[in-house]
Design a protein around this motif. Structure first.
Motif, mmCIF file in Angstrom:
data_model
loop_
_atom_site.group_PDB
_atom_site.id
_atom_site.type_symbol
_atom_site.label_atom_id
_atom_site.label_comp_id
_atom_site.label_asym_id
_atom_site.label_seq_id
_atom_site.Cartn_x
_atom_site.Cartn_y
_atom_site.Cartn_z
ATOM 1 N N MET A 16 -35.146 77.518 66.922
ATOM 2 C CA MET A 16 -34.261 78.542 67.357
ATOM 3 C C MET A 16 -34.902 79.732 66.632
ATOM 4 S SD MET A 16 -30.632 79.499 68.234
ATOM 5 C CE MET A 16 -30.326 78.246 69.239
ATOM 6 N N ASN A 17 -34.757 81.028 66.971
ATOM 7 C CA ASN A 17 -35.396 82.093 66.108
ATOM 8 C C ASN A 17 -34.474 82.980 65.393
ATOM 9 O OD1 ASN A 17 -34.136 83.453 68.362
ATOM 10 N ND2 ASN A 17 -35.913 84.549 68.865
ATOM 11 N N LEU A 18 -33.523 82.350 65.122
ATOM 12 C CA LEU A 18 -32.401 82.850 64.182
ATOM 13 C C LEU A 18 -32.874 82.856 62.742
ATOM 14 C CD1 LEU A 18 -29.075 81.374 65.492
ATOM 15 C CD2 LEU A 18 -30.357 83.301 66.268
ATOM 16 N N PRO A 19 -32.278 84.209 62.113
ATOM 17 C CA PRO A 19 -32.725 84.236 60.510
ATOM 18 C C PRO A 19 -31.810 83.228 59.872
ATOM 19 C CG PRO A 19 -31.463 86.100 61.386
ATOM 20 C CD PRO A 19 -31.826 85.508 62.377
ATOM 21 N N PRO A 20 -32.174 83.059 58.667
ATOM 22 C CA PRO A 20 -31.483 81.929 57.770
ATOM 23 C C PRO A 20 -29.945 82.056 58.004
ATOM 24 C CG PRO A 20 -33.586 82.100 56.716
ATOM 25 C CD PRO A 20 -33.382 83.129 57.759
ATOM 26 N N SER A 21 -29.650 83.531 57.971
ATOM 27 C CA SER A 21 -28.054 83.523 57.688
ATOM 28 C C SER A 21 -27.394 83.513 59.310
ATOM 29 C CB SER A 21 -28.128 85.084 57.052
ATOM 30 O OG SER A 21 -28.837 86.143 58.150
ATOM 31 N N VAL A 27 -34.464 87.829 68.280
ATOM 32 C CA VAL A 27 -35.034 88.303 69.456
ATOM 33 C C VAL A 27 -34.815 87.236 70.622
ATOM 34 C CG1 VAL A 27 -37.160 88.925 70.500
ATOM 35 C CG2 VAL A 27 -36.709 89.558 68.188
ATOM 36 N N PHE A 28 -34.087 87.778 71.932
ATOM 37 C CA PHE A 28 -33.650 86.922 72.763
ATOM 38 C C PHE A 28 -34.100 87.218 74.176
ATOM 39 C CE2 PHE A 28 -30.189 86.661 69.541
ATOM 40 C CZ PHE A 28 -30.633 85.307 69.087
ATOM 41 N N ALA A 29 -34.444 86.529 75.051
ATOM 42 C CA ALA A 29 -34.781 86.499 76.536
ATOM 43 C C ALA A 29 -33.291 86.627 76.945
ATOM 44 C CB ALA A 29 -35.509 85.317 77.163
ATOM 45 N N ILE A 30 -32.981 87.894 78.042
ATOM 46 C CA ILE A 30 -31.864 87.764 78.771
ATOM 47 C C ILE A 30 -32.237 86.915 80.010
ATOM 48 C CG2 ILE A 30 -30.311 89.344 80.106
ATOM 49 C CD1 ILE A 30 -31.313 91.603 78.342
ATOM 50 N N ARG A 58 -34.083 82.678 85.151
ATOM 51 C CA ARG A 58 -35.280 83.302 84.661
ATOM 52 C C ARG A 58 -35.019 84.387 83.803
ATOM 53 N NH1 ARG A 58 -39.526 83.350 88.833
ATOM 54 N NH2 ARG A 58 -39.760 85.450 87.874
ATOM 55 N N ALA A 59 -36.021 84.554 82.629
ATOM 56 C CA ALA A 59 -35.898 85.560 81.832
ATOM 57 C C ALA A 59 -36.159 86.877 82.716
ATOM 58 C CB ALA A 59 -37.070 85.522 80.598
ATOM 59 N N CYS A 60 -35.202 87.954 82.577
ATOM 60 C CA CYS A 60 -35.358 89.163 83.176
ATOM 61 C C CYS A 60 -35.226 90.225 82.287
ATOM 62 C CB CYS A 60 -34.432 89.018 84.387
ATOM 63 S SG CYS A 60 -32.836 89.140 83.811
ATOM 64 N N GLY A 61 -35.271 90.313 80.974
ATOM 65 C CA GLY A 61 -35.290 91.151 79.893
ATOM 66 C C GLY A 61 -35.247 90.686 78.665
ATOM 67 N N GLY A 62 -34.941 91.726 77.552
ATOM 68 C CA GLY A 62 -34.766 91.015 76.293
ATOM 69 C C GLY A 62 -33.763 91.934 75.517
ATOM 70 N N ILE A 63 -33.313 91.440 74.293
ATOM 71 C CA ILE A 63 -32.479 92.143 73.491
ATOM 72 C C ILE A 63 -32.904 91.593 71.731
ATOM 73 C CG2 ILE A 63 -30.500 90.644 73.644
ATOM 74 C CD1 ILE A 63 -28.900 93.498 73.345
ATOM 75 N N GLY A 64 -32.691 92.553 70.958
ATOM 76 C CA GLY A 64 -33.117 91.993 69.665
ATOM 77 C C GLY A 64 -32.832 92.954 68.666
#
Length: 186
Positions: A1-6, A71-74, A79-85
């Protein structure tokens, strides 16, 4: 997973979408939605047009932004169709973050990004212990401004003559959501 440690909880889900980490097998969908002049016109130049497979590979490998940040795919219909982060600040700005988002044009106009921001913003503020979450919007992008306003972001002003995009000078409108205590509802 790409979450920061917190960040301890998984990314939020919502009506008609899932937020999840980007995967290497998102490449075809990423390129299909990102290779659009209308999508890229409201984004930083690190999101190029035309958007090639090489651009997608560089992004998915972490060569464009820090994938250790949230940073996430929507994902819609698998299917991934966008992103938010979000990009958290450092030092004395560690409790503030800038965030951004994009969505493939075929999904514009149906309220999807409003729902995505409604799920992501409180999650980011809680998980990253933020007092302030903000975004900048090109002066020619009223749709993105409406997404933020519908989600309780306040327009704070403009960074005048801040960006030259495709030979045109633009202002950046600044929107923020703030809270005075980390215990306040977001």
């Amino acid at each position: 997973m790409n979450l920061p440690p917190s960040a301890a909880s998984p990314p939020p889900r919502g009506d008609g979408f899932v937020l999840r980490p980007w995967r290497l097998d998102d490449l075809d969908s990423l390129v299909a939605h990102a290779n659009d002049e209308q999508v890229s016109r409201g984004l930083a130049d690190r999101f190029p047009y035309p958007y090639t497979r090489e651009d997608g590979e560089r992004f998915l490998s972490g060569g464009v932004i820090d994938m250790a940040e949230p940073v996430f795919a929507i994902e819609v219909d698998g299917r991934a169709c966008g992103g938010i982060g979000a990009h958290p600040g450092k030092g004395e700005r560690a409790h503030s973050a800038e965030f951004g988002y994009w969505l493939g044009r075929s999904l514009w106009g149906a309220g999807l990004m409003t729902r995505v921001v409604a799920a992501f913003a409180p999650w980011a503020m809680r998980e990253l212990a933020l007092y302030r979450l903000y975004a900048t919007v090109f002066d020619h992008n009223p749709g993105s401004a409406r997404v933020l306003q519908k989600n309780g972001f306040t327009e704070e002003g403009a960074q005048r003559c801040a960006v030259v995009k495709r030979g045109q000078l633009h202002d950046l409108r600044v929107f923020a959501k703030v809270r005075r205590s980390l215990n306040d509802a977001t």
